[in-house]
Structures are given as C-alpha cells and as structure tokens.
Design an enzyme around this catalytic site. Structure first.
Site, PDB file in Angstrom:
ATOM      1  N   SER A  63       0.874  -1.182   0.000  1.00  6.78           N
ATOM      2  CA  SER A  63       0.000   0.000   0.000  1.00  6.78           C
ATOM      3  C   SER A  63       0.912   1.234   0.000  1.00  6.78           C
ATOM      4  O   SER A  63       0.949   2.004   0.944  1.00  6.78           O
ATOM      5  CB  SER A  63      -0.911  -0.012   1.228  1.00  6.78           C
ATOM      6  N   HIS A 120      -3.389  -6.393   2.135  1.00  8.87           N
ATOM      7  CA  HIS A 120      -2.460  -7.378   2.711  1.00  8.87           C
ATOM      8  C   HIS A 120      -3.099  -8.738   2.950  1.00  8.87           C
ATOM      9  O   HIS A 120      -2.473  -9.632   3.514  1.00  8.87           O
ATOM     10  CB  HIS A 120      -1.905  -6.863   4.055  1.00  8.87           C
ATOM     11  N   GLU A 166      -4.987  -2.874   8.860  1.00  3.39           N
ATOM     12  CA  GLU A 166      -4.262  -3.389  10.026  1.00  3.39           C
ATOM     13  C   GLU A 166      -5.005  -3.139  11.328  1.00  3.39           C
ATOM     14  O   GLU A 166      -5.423  -2.015  11.604  1.00  3.39           O
ATOM     15  CB  GLU A 166      -2.879  -2.719  10.122  1.00  3.39           C
ATOM     16  N   GLU A 171       1.432  -9.648   6.809  1.00  2.01           N
ATOM     17  CA  GLU A 171       2.228  -9.214   7.959  1.00  2.01           C
ATOM     18  C   GLU A 171       2.110 -10.183   9.141  1.00  2.01           C
ATOM     19  O   GLU A 171       2.386  -9.822  10.280  1.00  2.01           O
ATOM     20  CB  GLU A 171       1.832  -7.789   8.355  1.00  2.01           C
ATOM     21  N   ASP A 222      -4.708   0.833  11.334  1.00  2.00           N
ATOM     22  CA  ASP A 222      -4.251   1.490  10.105  1.00  2.00           C
ATOM     23  C   ASP A 222      -5.184   1.070   8.973  1.00  2.00           C
ATOM     24  O   ASP A 222      -5.012   0.011   8.374  1.00  2.00           O
ATOM     25  CB  ASP A 222      -2.798   1.091   9.773  1.00  2.00           C
ATOM     26  N   GLU A 266      -3.912   5.435  12.120  1.00  2.38           N
ATOM     27  CA  GLU A 266      -2.941   5.788  11.079  1.00  2.38           C
ATOM     28  C   GLU A 266      -3.636   5.875   9.724  1.00  2.38           C
ATOM     29  O   GLU A 266      -4.480   5.024   9.407  1.00  2.38           O
ATOM     30  CB  GLU A 266      -1.861   4.689  11.052  1.00  2.38           C
ATOM     31  N   ASP A 279       1.060   8.349   7.376  1.00  2.00           N
ATOM     32  CA  ASP A 279       1.974   7.418   6.691  1.00  2.00           C
ATOM     33  C   ASP A 279       2.072   7.844   5.226  1.00  2.00           C
ATOM     34  O   ASP A 279       2.961   8.630   4.862  1.00  2.00           O
ATOM     35  CB  ASP A 279       1.444   5.990   6.865  1.00  2.00           C
ATOM     36  N   LYS A 283       9.214   5.214   7.843  1.00  2.00           N
ATOM     37  CA  LYS A 283       9.604   4.041   7.062  1.00  2.00           C
ATOM     38  C   LYS A 283      10.841   4.451   6.276  1.00  2.00           C
ATOM     39  O   LYS A 283      10.756   5.354   5.424  1.00  2.00           O
ATOM     40  CB  LYS A 283       8.502   3.666   6.074  1.00  2.00           C
ATOM     41  N   HIS A 329       7.856  -1.177   9.811  1.00  2.00           N
ATOM     42  CA  HIS A 329       8.329  -2.104   8.781  1.00  2.00           C
ATOM     43  C   HIS A 329       7.546  -1.849   7.486  1.00  2.00           C
ATOM     44  O   HIS A 329       6.707  -0.944   7.431  1.00  2.00           O
ATOM     45  CB  HIS A 329       8.074  -3.539   9.261  1.00  2.00           C
TER      46      HIS A 329
END
Ligand code: 2PG
Ligand code: MG
Length: 439
Positions: free
Chosen positions: A39, A159, A168, A211, A246, A293, A318, A343, A371
């Site tokens: 993403s 993901h 997330e 993840e 997130d 996030e 982000d 990041k 990460h």
C-alpha cells in the site's frame, strides 16, 4: 574506509526480488536488505523495478543492483568516505549522484541498501551497537527507551484476501512493564485470537496475511475489533492492552473524494469523508483505540485537518507524510495530524529518515517506526527505534521470521542494556512521548 560495495538480488517475505547490499571496510562486511510496501504512498521515493516481461512478473531489481555495483559503489570507494563519521555525507553524496528529488534515477531501493549497510559499517568501526550509533547520529540523549510493540494481529486491506477494507488491526501492551513482557502478552493474545477465529469461523479461516496477522473472513472493522476484544479479555489483559488501527485509506479513496469500503469484492460501500469521520468516532468511542494511522487518503488534506481538530488519540500520517520533511512541513502548516510514521524506504536514506524524525519531534509530534508489508530478515529498524527513542514501533504480528526478527532483536537489546546496568525504561502508556517518563 569503504573498501568495496557489492549488491545482489534476493527475495523479500512475499517472494518478490529485493536489493541486498554489502559494504566492506577494514572492520568486516556489513550487509543490509531493503524492504518494500504494497500500500505504497504516491509521494514515496521511487523503487526501481526492471519491468521485464516474464521475469519475476516484471519485479526484478537487476537495474538497482547494477546501479549499486557500477555507479554508487565505485564512486564511494573513490571518494574514500569513512562511514564512522560520514554517514550524512555519504547519504548526501549518493543523493546528489542520483540527482532527482525522489531518487528515481538510481532507485531508492539501491540507495537505501547502501545507506543502511554504511550505518552498520559505521557502528562496527566505532565498536558500538547499531542502536548506539544511530542514537548518536540523531543526537538523542537521556535514558534508553524500550518501545511498545504494536502487533498487527489481524490483516485486511491489500495485505490479505478477506473483504475488510481496513488494512491493520494492532494490539499494544501499554500496561506491560518491559518489552519482553509486552511480547509475551502479545503472543498470548495472538494465540487466543486464533482460537476465537477457529470457534467463530472454523479452521480454514485461521490463515494469515502479509504481515503475519490472521485474515479471517470479516468485512466490517467492528467484526475484527470484536475478535480482538474477545481474545484480549480471554487472556485477562483488558486493562493492559490497547488497540491501534491502520485503515490505509488511500487504497479505497475514489477520485470523486469519497471512500469505498467495499473496494475489495467490488460491492460498493461508499462513504463521504463526513461518514468516514463518523465511523472512526464511533470506533474510538466503542473500543480502546489509542492510535489511528492514515484514516484519510494521502492528499485529502481537508478531511485530515477537520478530523485532527477533535481527534482524541494519536493521529499518524503514513502515505500522507512519506517520511519526508517537506510533507511533514505541509502537514504542520495545515494542522493535519500529530504523529509521523517512519519508514526508511519511503525516503531512501537513513539520515533523511532521522532528519524527518527530528523535525517531527521539534513540532511536538510523536514518531512511530514501521516495517513494510514486504519485509526481509534484516532487523535494522529495531535498532533505529531504540536509537531514536520513539516509544513505539510496528513490525507486524508476533509470527513469521521477517516480523519476529525485529522483535527478537529488541528483546536482545533490552537484556543487553539491563545486563550492562544502563537505565532502560519501557515506554508503556507514554509510548507517544517517552521523554515524559520519570526515571
Ligand atoms: C503501512 C505498511 C506497513 P505497506 O501501510 O503502514 O504496515 O504497509 O508496507 O504495504 O505500505
Ligand atoms: Mg500505513
């Protein structure tokens, strides 16, 4: 002194090629592997891909490897840089060599590999651990801070294969007393969550996403958060464990300014920015969420600023900020958020990432290290987080080698600091502003 620089193509955690760099000095060979996002923000530094049909689906990194081998490496050796004292100069020199604002020429994946390996070479030349070297680079003082791990235990978005738009769902043991204890609690909740998914959806639903978090067939964020709440309560940690989300909402932002929570299975569920704000406010009221996030898309400044006016929790940019000082400046002038996700591969050098963090700190913001969904077995960000005293990090679930390698390194660092008798505080409830911790 840099004696040689070598690069090669290796695989990341998704089985997609990535860049490995080795920097040789008189103190040995120092290696780094570069991570990669799914993403990705459109303002990130450019990751060079070969785009050769039929070879790794066009995702080879042969060109980036050659740029290290043939251009960056020889130039660094010729200049006689010393990574012990000149990491900043090295990074600046390579940026100039690239000559573009977004590293599109040599590739951020080529440049970052060199930068990370040089940081390791610098630490080795100084005879100190990497976190100590990075701490000095950042000019951080005071007691060492062990961070709160935000564990992404339930994966959605791009993901995973379920239909949940949000990417997330994280748990954070803010009530633990050490990093190691936070990992124990996190691991216990993770395994209890598997049981909760098994009970509710059956064994085929216990597979995991990119993840390492579970990817059960949920659609709504409430369904995911209820599973988390059940697992946390079953473990008896309702007081100690909080949540972070997130949504990675740039992925479901539509050209007309609205958001489509049904984007994954093409059954539209369109929300206006106002509806989406309402949804977040409802979730914040109903669940123990402490961090949000990318709730809005990378250029939806207006909605970010509106939400930030009353947002009671950490609001992390982000895709919005891409670890870039200029984007942080824009966000500050618009009062769009109060925290920067860090990041390293979004910006492409270690020293620029440190500069962005220092700038965010200077604004009174928090910094959250991250990460990428395409990770490697490189544990660099573990040391970076301790070096910068950011108080929190996310590295996925407490599961899968490329995720736990960072967490395991952090347990090592915590024991090493304690064994050496150094003051080492667990950030806990102060994860946003660990400098407020009293010794
Ligand atoms: C994110 C990241 C990492 P990706 O959105 O924060 O969790 O995902 O690396 O795919 O951008
Ligand atoms: Mg994100």
């Amino acid at each position: 002194m840099i004696i040689a620089v070598r690069a090669s193509q290796r695989l990341d955690s998704r089985g997609i090629p990535t860049v490995q760099v080795e920097v040789e000095t008189e103190f040995g060979i120092h290696r780094a592997l570069v991570p990669s996002g799914a993403s990705t923000g459109k303002h990130e530094a450019v990751e060079l891909r070969d785009k050769v049909d039929g070879v790794y689906g066009g995702k080879g990194v042969g060109k980036a490897v050659r740029n290290v081998q043939e251009i960056i490496g020889p130039a660094l050796v010729k200049r006689g840089f010393n990574p012990q004292t000149q990491l900043r100069d090295i990074d600046r020199f390579v940026r100039d060599l690239d000559g573009t604002p977004n590293k599109a020429n040599l590739g951020a994946n080529a440049i970052l590999g060199v930068s990370m390996a040089c940081a390791r070479a610098g630490a080795a030349s100084s005879g100190i651990p990497l976190y100590e070297f990075l701490r000095k680079e950042a000019g951080i003082e005071g007691p060492y801070v062990m961070l709160v791990p935000f564990l992404n235990v339930l994966n959605g978005g791009v993901h995973s294969g379920n239909t949940m738009a949000f990417q997330e769902m994280m748990i954070a043991a803010v009530g633990a007393t050490s990093f190691e204890e936070a990992m124990r609690m996190g691991s216990e909740v993770y395994h209890r969550l598997k049981q909760a998914i098994l009970d509710r959806y059956g064994a085929p639903a216990t597979g995991i996403g990119d993840e390492g978090g579970f990817a059960p067939p949920v659609t709504l964020p409430e369904q995911a958060l209820d599973l988390l709440a059940t697992a946390v309560a079953d473990c008896g940690y309702s007081e100690q464990v909080k949540f972070g989300i997130d949504p990675a909402s740039s992925e479901f932002f539509r050209g007309d300014g609205s958001y489509d929570l049904g984007f994954k299975d093409k059954s539209p569920n369109i929300l206006s920015p106002a509806d989406l704000q309402q949804l977040y406010n409802r979730l914040l009221a109903e669940y123990p969420i402490v961090l949000l996030e990318d709730p809005f898309a990378e250029d939806d400044w207006h909605t970010w600023a509106a939400f930030n006016k009353t947002c009671p929790v950490e609001l992390v940019g982000d895709d919005l900020l891409v670890t870039n000082v200029e984007r942080v400046r824009m966000a500050d002038s618009r009062k769009a958020c109060n925290s920067m996700l860090l990041k390293v591969n979004q910006i492409g050098t270690v020293t620029e990432a440190i500069e962005a963090a220092s700038f965010a700190f200077s604004l009174g913001w928090s910094v959250f290290v991250s990460h990428r969904s395409g990770e490697t077995t490189d544990d660099f960000i573990a040391d970076l987080t301790v070096g910068l005293s950011t108080g929190h990090l996310k590295s996925g679930a407490p599961c899968r080698g490329e995720r736990v390698v960072k967490y395991n390194r952090l347990v090592d660092i915590e024991s090493e600091l304690k064994a050496a008798g150094k003051t080492c505080l667990y950030a806990g409830a102060h994860f946003r502003f660990p400098s407020e911790l009293s010794v």
